[in-house]
Scaffold this motif. Structure first.
Motif, short mmCIF file in Angstrom:
data_model
loop_
_atom_site.label_atom_id
_atom_site.label_comp_id
_atom_site.label_asym_id
_atom_site.label_seq_id
_atom_site.Cartn_x
_atom_site.Cartn_y
_atom_site.Cartn_z
N VAL A 19 0.83 -1.20 0.00
CA VAL A 19 0.00 0.00 0.00
C VAL A 19 0.87 1.25 0.00
O VAL A 19 0.56 2.24 -0.68
N GLY A 20 1.98 1.23 0.76
CA GLY A 20 2.85 2.40 0.86
C GLY A 20 3.35 2.91 -0.47
O GLY A 20 3.15 4.07 -0.83
N PRO A 21 4.01 2.06 -1.29
CA PRO A 21 4.49 2.53 -2.59
C PRO A 21 3.38 2.97 -3.54
O PRO A 21 3.62 3.78 -4.43
N PHE A 22 2.16 2.45 -3.35
CA PHE A 22 1.05 2.82 -4.23
C PHE A 22 0.44 4.16 -3.82
O PHE A 22 -0.26 4.80 -4.63
N GLU A 23 0.69 4.60 -2.59
CA GLU A 23 0.00 5.78 -2.04
C GLU A 23 0.10 7.00 -2.95
O GLU A 23 -0.90 7.65 -3.28
#
Length: 397
Positions: A19-23
């Motif tokens: 989820v972090g890199p997609f934020e």
């Protein structure tokens, strides 16, 4: 006019590295007027990065029981899939149906899959564009059989082919039951999409020797990400250390070592029991269980100690910070070897606590021995904005 919908799908793996890199990419689509929906393995990770109401969220259909038999040392991605529920055909069929129900409910105009093979399987033949995203481990090269994940885990060619054919045949029976296009071979599950968005760098790709790869690099979190900001380095002596670690063998002793050496340390402990570690943490060690904004820390940091999570490794290397990597998974072990191969850090085993501490001790004495970290930063430190825009543009082609 109907609002366009992007759905992000994450099924396997753990931590904040999905989820972090997609934020930031999600926010780029939201700013462009898209509805963004997340189907994720771990719901607790969403509000680590997004305020409530920013995105819509669904629980991903996942396997909750450990596979039997369990392959202790998977040799190819086919064995990874066998460990993740791909032995049980009826269970797999139910998971595929659950994913299809979600797609029917959400009505996506585009789907992005991050380590989500069952979502890919369920969407095979769908009318909407499909993309994979993430680092190289999630997207094996489409060869038959699939390549070995690590030389130390090689196995006879005949066994690799038999194991892979078993998985392929099972997937094709599921596809036939759902009247979906069959797979010619297992790698086609990952290659027959609109594009594999490899959000990594060629030097760090888990699978080397790709034909015409499309690397989109990595990028830091946006200013809106719901993470800890404004941390101050504690007092201490010598090189400042950033640590991002999960529960592991020797973690308590490592915190004690950093405390004993009076090394200024900020330690992010993902799912670790912070209370027990406080007993051995000196005033020079600041512990937190919340993700932090690395961009505010890297300019003053001299060494990172991590479990070799991809997103963290990339951001730290782009700041020329050498890595002491203690991998806990095969994926992390392969990345550690890639980083070590460019002399940007060292791979350390946690199997022997004392040896691990000895190696960390020697690195603390001379953290500048890894010149590859500086070379990596010279090549990639200024490309965040270009990376996010290139990825956004490819998705909008």
């Amino acid at each position: 006019m109907r609002q366009r919908t992007l759905v992000f799908c994450w099924e396997m793996g753990g931590g904040n590295g999905h989820v972090g890199p997609f934020e930031r990419l999600a926010r780029r689509f939201i700013d462009d007027g898209w509805r963004v929906v997340l189907i994720v393995k771990d719901l607790t990770r969403v509000h680590t990065f997004f305020d409530p109401g920013t995105v819509e969220v669904f629980q991903a259909p996942i396997v909750v029981e450990r596979a039997v038999p369990w392959i202790q040392y998977p040799a190819t991605f086919a064995h990874v899939l066998l460990n993740m529920g791909y032995r049980n055909e009826w269970q797999l069929l139910s998971l595929v149906e659950a994913w299809q129900n979600l797609f029917q409910l959400i009505q996506p105009d585009m789907a992005v899959f991050d380590h989500c093979p069952t979502g890919l399987l369920a969407s095979r033949g769908a009318a909407f564009p499909r993309f994979t995203i993430g680092h190289g481990f999630y997207t094996p090269i489409d060869t038959q059989p699939l390549s070995s994940l690590a030389p130390c885990r090689d196995m006879p060619l005949g066994q690799r082919m038999n194991d892979e054919q078993e998985v392929t045949d099972r997937l094709n029976r599921v596809l036939k039951a759902n009247r979906q296009p069959a797979l010619s071979q297992l790698g086609a599950l990952f290659s027959e999409v609109d594009c594999n968005l490899l959000t990594t760098y060629e030097e760090l790709d888990h699978n080397i020797n790709r034909a015409s790869p499309a690397y989109y690099g990595t990028w830091s979190l946006s200013p809106k990400a719901n993470v800890t900001s404004g941390l101050a380095w504690p007092e201490g002596e010598g090189t400042r250390v950033f640590a991002y670690l999960k529960p592991m063998n020797g973690l308590r002793e490592m915190i004690a070592l950093l405390s004993h050496r009076n090394v200024p340390t900020i330690a992010v402990l993902d799912n670790a029991t912070r209370g027990k570690l406080k007993e051995v943490a000196g005033p020079n060690v600041q512990l937190t269980d919340r993700p932090v904004r690395l961009s505010q820390l890297v300019s003053d940091c001299g060494l990172a100690i991590t479990n070799a999570g991809h997103a963290t490794i990339c951001e730290l290397l782009k700041a020329a910070i050498p890595q002491a990597m203690i991998p806990l998974t095969l994926e992390q072990a392969i990345l550690s070897e890639r980083v070590a191969s460019i002399n940007a850090g060292i791979k350390i085993s946690s199997a022997d606590r004392q040896e691990m501490l000895n190696q960390l001790n020697s690195i603390l004495v001379k953290p500048d021995q890894f010149a590859g970290a500086t070379l990596f930063a010279r090549s990639h430190s200024a490309d965040d904005e270009a990376n996010i825009e290139n990825c956004f543009a490819r998705l909008n082609d």
